[in-house]
Design a protein around this motif. Structure first.
Motif, short mmCIF file in Angstrom:
data_model
loop_
_atom_site.label_atom_id
_atom_site.label_comp_id
_atom_site.label_asym_id
_atom_site.label_seq_id
_atom_site.Cartn_x
_atom_site.Cartn_y
_atom_site.Cartn_z
N ARG A 121 -6.03 0.54 20.60
CA ARG A 121 -5.45 -0.56 21.40
C ARG A 121 -6.02 -1.91 20.97
O ARG A 121 -5.46 -2.95 21.26
CB ARG A 121 -5.71 -0.34 22.88
N HIS A 122 -7.17 -1.88 20.27
CA HIS A 122 -7.86 -3.10 19.86
C HIS A 122 -7.96 -3.28 18.35
O HIS A 122 -8.15 -4.39 17.87
CB HIS A 122 -9.28 -3.12 20.44
N MET A 123 -7.88 -2.17 17.61
CA MET A 123 -8.08 -2.19 16.16
C MET A 123 -7.12 -1.19 15.53
O MET A 123 -6.53 -0.38 16.22
CB MET A 123 -9.52 -1.80 15.83
N SER A 124 -7.00 -1.25 14.21
CA SER A 124 -6.15 -0.26 13.54
C SER A 124 -6.99 0.59 12.59
O SER A 124 -8.02 0.16 12.09
CB SER A 124 -4.99 -0.93 12.82
N ASP A 125 -6.51 1.80 12.37
CA ASP A 125 -7.16 2.78 11.52
C ASP A 125 -6.82 2.45 10.06
O ASP A 125 -5.66 2.49 9.66
CB ASP A 125 -6.63 4.16 11.91
N ALA A 126 -7.84 2.10 9.27
CA ALA A 126 -7.61 1.71 7.87
C ALA A 126 -6.98 2.85 7.07
O ALA A 126 -6.18 2.60 6.16
CB ALA A 126 -8.92 1.27 7.22
N TRP A 127 -7.30 4.09 7.39
CA TRP A 127 -6.69 5.22 6.68
C TRP A 127 -5.18 5.24 6.92
O TRP A 127 -4.40 5.40 6.00
CB TRP A 127 -7.31 6.55 7.13
N GLU A 128 -4.77 5.05 8.15
CA GLU A 128 -3.34 5.07 8.47
C GLU A 128 -2.60 3.89 7.87
O GLU A 128 -1.42 3.98 7.58
CB GLU A 128 -3.14 5.14 9.98
N ARG A 129 -3.28 2.77 7.65
CA ARG A 129 -2.65 1.60 7.03
C ARG A 129 -2.69 1.65 5.51
O ARG A 129 -1.87 1.00 4.87
CB ARG A 129 -3.33 0.31 7.50
N GLY A 130 -3.64 2.41 4.92
CA GLY A 130 -3.81 2.33 3.48
C GLY A 130 -3.72 3.64 2.71
O GLY A 130 -3.92 3.65 1.50
N ALA A 131 -3.42 4.73 3.40
CA ALA A 131 -3.35 6.03 2.72
C ALA A 131 -2.34 6.92 3.45
O ALA A 131 -1.70 6.48 4.39
CB ALA A 131 -4.73 6.69 2.70
N GLU A 156 -6.90 -9.18 11.26
CA GLU A 156 -7.13 -10.19 10.23
C GLU A 156 -7.25 -9.57 8.83
O GLU A 156 -7.11 -10.26 7.84
CB GLU A 156 -8.41 -10.99 10.50
N PHE A 157 -7.52 -8.28 8.77
CA PHE A 157 -7.72 -7.61 7.49
C PHE A 157 -6.43 -7.02 6.94
O PHE A 157 -5.65 -6.43 7.68
CB PHE A 157 -8.74 -6.46 7.62
N ALA A 158 -6.27 -7.16 5.63
CA ALA A 158 -5.24 -6.41 4.91
C ALA A 158 -5.93 -5.18 4.34
O ALA A 158 -7.07 -5.27 3.87
CB ALA A 158 -4.67 -7.25 3.77
N VAL A 159 -5.27 -4.04 4.41
CA VAL A 159 -5.85 -2.81 3.87
C VAL A 159 -5.13 -2.52 2.56
O VAL A 159 -3.93 -2.30 2.53
CB VAL A 159 -5.70 -1.64 4.85
#
Length: 181
Positions: A121-131, A156-159
């Motif tokens: 709800r506050h952040m995103s999972d980098a694995w789900e965005r980048g793999a 703010e981050f791009a994965v």
């Protein structure tokens, strides 16, 4: 035998962030790390990373593992309750961060556990965005592939990608995410 963590450390020196979660303190390729000072905040360590043009908040989390050997934490109601309290403490801290934030570590729970619904709800999972795929970091009971280690980032981050390299510095494989501000 899988390679040591040395290649990950070399990549980190070149500007790619990576971490081995739940390092085995006695493993020769990873060096020795002191045990947690106490139970109070052993599930979270936070730091401020200074960059040339700003800073990033970073936190390393390690939530309580299931007390039942071979049982996923989400299936153990006692552990799920403890993890819920640890997640509340983690979120209490990270929602006060004012800078782009990365939270990574051993959450000892699969992606469908309540802890991850709360964090997403506050952040995103980098694995789900980048793999893609399950991204297994452990094998439950030595057989069933399961991801219990995560890298979460704020918007703010791009994965630019994520991987689970085969290294032998832990009983867990690390999640390595390429992120950019």
């Amino acid at each position: 035998s899988a390679p040591s963590c040395a290649p990950l450390k070399d990549r980190a020196r070149k500007g790619l962030a990576s971490a081995c979660a739940a390092l085995d303190p006695g493993h020769a390729s990873c060096g020795a790390f002191p045990p947690p000072a106490g139970e109070r905040d052993r599930h979270l360590m936070a730091s401020l990373v200074l960059l040339d043009d700003g800073h990033v908040d970073a936190a390393s989390a390690r939530l309580t593992a299931s007390a039942s050997a071979g049982t996923a934490a989400a299936a153990d109601p006692v552990t799920a309750g403890v993890q819920g309290a640890e997640t509340d403490a983690l979120l209490d801290r990270i929602v006060r961060f004012r800078d782009p934030t990365v939270v990574a570590g051993d959450f000892n729970s699969p992606r469908d556990a309540a802890v991850h619904h709360t964090i997403r709800r506050h952040m995103s999972d980098a694995w789900e965005r980048g793999a893609w795929g399950p991204g297994a970091t452990v094998r439950l009971g030595g057989l069933f592939p399961l991801r219990v280690d995560y890298v979460y980032v704020t918007d703010e981050f791009a994965v630019g990608g994520a991987e689970i390299p085969a290294v032998d510095c832990s009983d867990h494989r690390p999640v390595v995410a390429r992120i950019e501000l």
